[in-house]
Scaffold this active site. Structure first.
Site, PDB file in Angstrom:
ATOM      1  N   SER A 193     -14.573 104.146  28.914  1.00 49.77           N
ATOM      2  CA  SER A 193     -14.340 105.526  28.424  1.00 49.77           C
ATOM      3  C   SER A 193     -13.076 106.043  28.941  1.00 49.77           C
ATOM      4  CB  SER A 193     -15.443 106.316  29.129  1.00 49.77           C
ATOM      5  OG  SER A 193     -16.905 106.255  28.520  1.00 49.77           O
TER       6      SER A 193
ATOM      7  N   LYS B 188     -16.526 110.094  22.781  1.00 47.90           N
ATOM      8  CA  LYS B 188     -17.241 110.142  24.392  1.00 47.90           C
ATOM      9  C   LYS B 188     -16.851 111.037  24.987  1.00 47.90           C
ATOM     10  CE  LYS B 188     -19.345 108.483  27.637  1.00 47.90           C
ATOM     11  NZ  LYS B 188     -18.891 107.127  28.189  1.00 47.90           N
TER      12      LYS B 188
ATOM     13  N   LYS C  46     -13.667 111.586  36.206  1.00 47.46           N
ATOM     14  CA  LYS C  46     -12.745 110.889  35.357  1.00 47.46           C
ATOM     15  C   LYS C  46     -12.548 111.522  33.859  1.00 47.46           C
ATOM     16  CE  LYS C  46     -13.287 107.331  33.734  1.00 47.46           C
ATOM     17  NZ  LYS C  46     -13.903 106.633  32.350  1.00 47.46           N
TER      18      LYS C  46
END
Length: 295
Positions: free
Chosen positions: A96, A171, A239
Site C-alpha cells: 500500500s 486502497k 502511513k
C-alpha cells in the site's frame, strides 16, 4: 504453473506466498537476517541473494513491503528487480503506497520491458490466511488479465479499478473508511461501557441492525476482549492516512475525520502503541474519557 519471486514475507506476505506454493507455483524470495519460514521452505520455496537474482529467476515478481521507499528500493535500488528484469516480466506490487509514485514506478518498469500492476489488498491477516483478500488493481487491461489468475489464488474479490495508480487510490479510500469506522466502533462501545451497559450485548445487538459491519464484528470483539496484537499495525495505518492527507492537500480537499483518526493513532504511538493492532485506537479514546471498556 509460474516461477514467482515474492519479496516481503511479513504478516500478510507469508500466507499469501504459501497459497501460491499450494497452488503449484515455484517461489523464490530474498535472503533476510531471519531464516526462510519453515512452512514455506518445506513446500519448496528458496531464498536468493537479492531482488535482482529473484527477478532473473522469475516470470512474475510480487512485492509486499511496508511503504513507498521500500518498494522503490526493492525495484530500483542497488541489486534491485530492474537490474534482473527480463522482457515481459510481470511485476505486481501488492504493498500500500503512494498513487503518484506508483505511476512513476509503472513507467520505469514498462520502459525496461516489463508489465506493471499495482494490486494493494484489504482483509488483514485473516484475509491473507484464508485467501479471501479484496484486491484493488491498477493496470492496463493486458496486465490485469495476466495478473488475475495469480491474484485469484490469494484473494476473493479482485476488481480492475483503472490505470496505474488507481488501485492504490482505491486502497487509500479503503483505509480512510476503515480508520473512521474503527474509531466509530470504539466510540460507540466506550459510550455504552461508561453508561453502564454490557458492551458484549450492545455489540451483539448492533450486529443485527444498520450499524452492522465487519469492523464491528472483528474489531469490536478485539476491543471487548482487549486483544491488541496485530493484525494490522497502527504505524502502518498511520502511513496510509498520511497518504490520504497528503493526497487531499494536493487535491485541495478537507478530510477532517481522517485527520482526527490520524491524531488518535498518533496518541497511541506516543504511548508505545505503534505496533498495536489498529483496534487499539480505543485506548486513545479511553485515555481521553478516563474509562476502560468493560470496567
Amino acid at each position: 504453473m509460474s516461477k514467482i519471486g515474492f519479496i516481503g514475507l511479513g504478516i500478510m506476505g507469508r500466507p499469501m506466498a504459501g497459497h501460491l506454493l499450494d497452488a503449484g507455483h515455484e517461489i523464490v524470495t530474498v535472503e533476510h537476517h531471519k531464516p526462510l519460514p519453515a512452512e514455506l521452505a518445506d513446500k519448496g520455496a528458496k531464498a536468493l541473494a537479492n531482488p535482482k537474482a529473484v527477478a532473473e529467476a522469475s516470470e512474475i515478481v510480487i512485492t509486499m513491503v511496508p511503504d513507498t521507499p521500500d518498494v522503490e528500493q526493492v525495484l530500483f535500488g542497488e541489486g534491485g528487480v530492474i537490474e534482473g528484469l527480463k522482457p515481459g516480466t510481470l511485476v505486481i506490487d501488492m504493498s500500500s503506497i503512494a498513487p503518484l509514485a506508483t505511476q512513476e514506478f509503472a513507467k520505469r518498469i514498462h520502459e525496461a520491458g516489463g508489465e506493471y500492476v499495482d494490486a494493494p489488498v484489504s482483509g488483514g491477516e485473516g484475509g491473507a490466511i484464508n485467501a479471501a483478500l479484496t484486491i484493488m488493481v491498477g493496470a492496463t487491461q493486458q496486465g490485469f488479465e495476466r495478473a488475475k489468475p495469480i491474484l485469484e489464488v490469494m484473494g476473493k474479490t479482485i476488481t480492475h479499478i483503472g490505470g496505474h495508480g488507481d488501485g492504490q487510490t482505491c486502497k487509500v479510500a479503503n483505509q480512510i473508511v476503515v480508520a473512521l469506522t474503527i474509531e466509530a466502533v470504539a466510540e460507540g462501545l466506550l459510550f455504552a461501557s461508561k453508561a453502564g451497559a454490557d458492551v458484549a450485548k450492545v455489540r451483539e445487538s448492533l450486529l443485527g441492525g444498520l450499524a452492522q459491519s465487519k469492523i464491528l464484528d472483528v474489531h469490536g470483539e478485539r476491543m471487548i476482549k482487549r486483544t491488541f496484537d496485530p493484525g494490522f499495525r497502527i504505524r502502518l495505518h498511520q502511513k496510509d492516512l498520511n497518504l490520504a492527507l497528503e493526497g487531499a492537500r494536493s487535491l485541495n480537499l478537507a478530510l477532517p475525520g481522517t485527520a482526527n483518526a490520524q491524531q488518535l493513532f498518533q496518541a497511541c504511538a506516543a504511548h508505545g502503541g505503534a505496533d498495536w493492532d489498529h483496534a487499539g485506537i480505543l485506548r486513545a479514546l479511553e485515555a481521553l474519557g478516563d474509562h476502560e471498556v468493560g470496567q
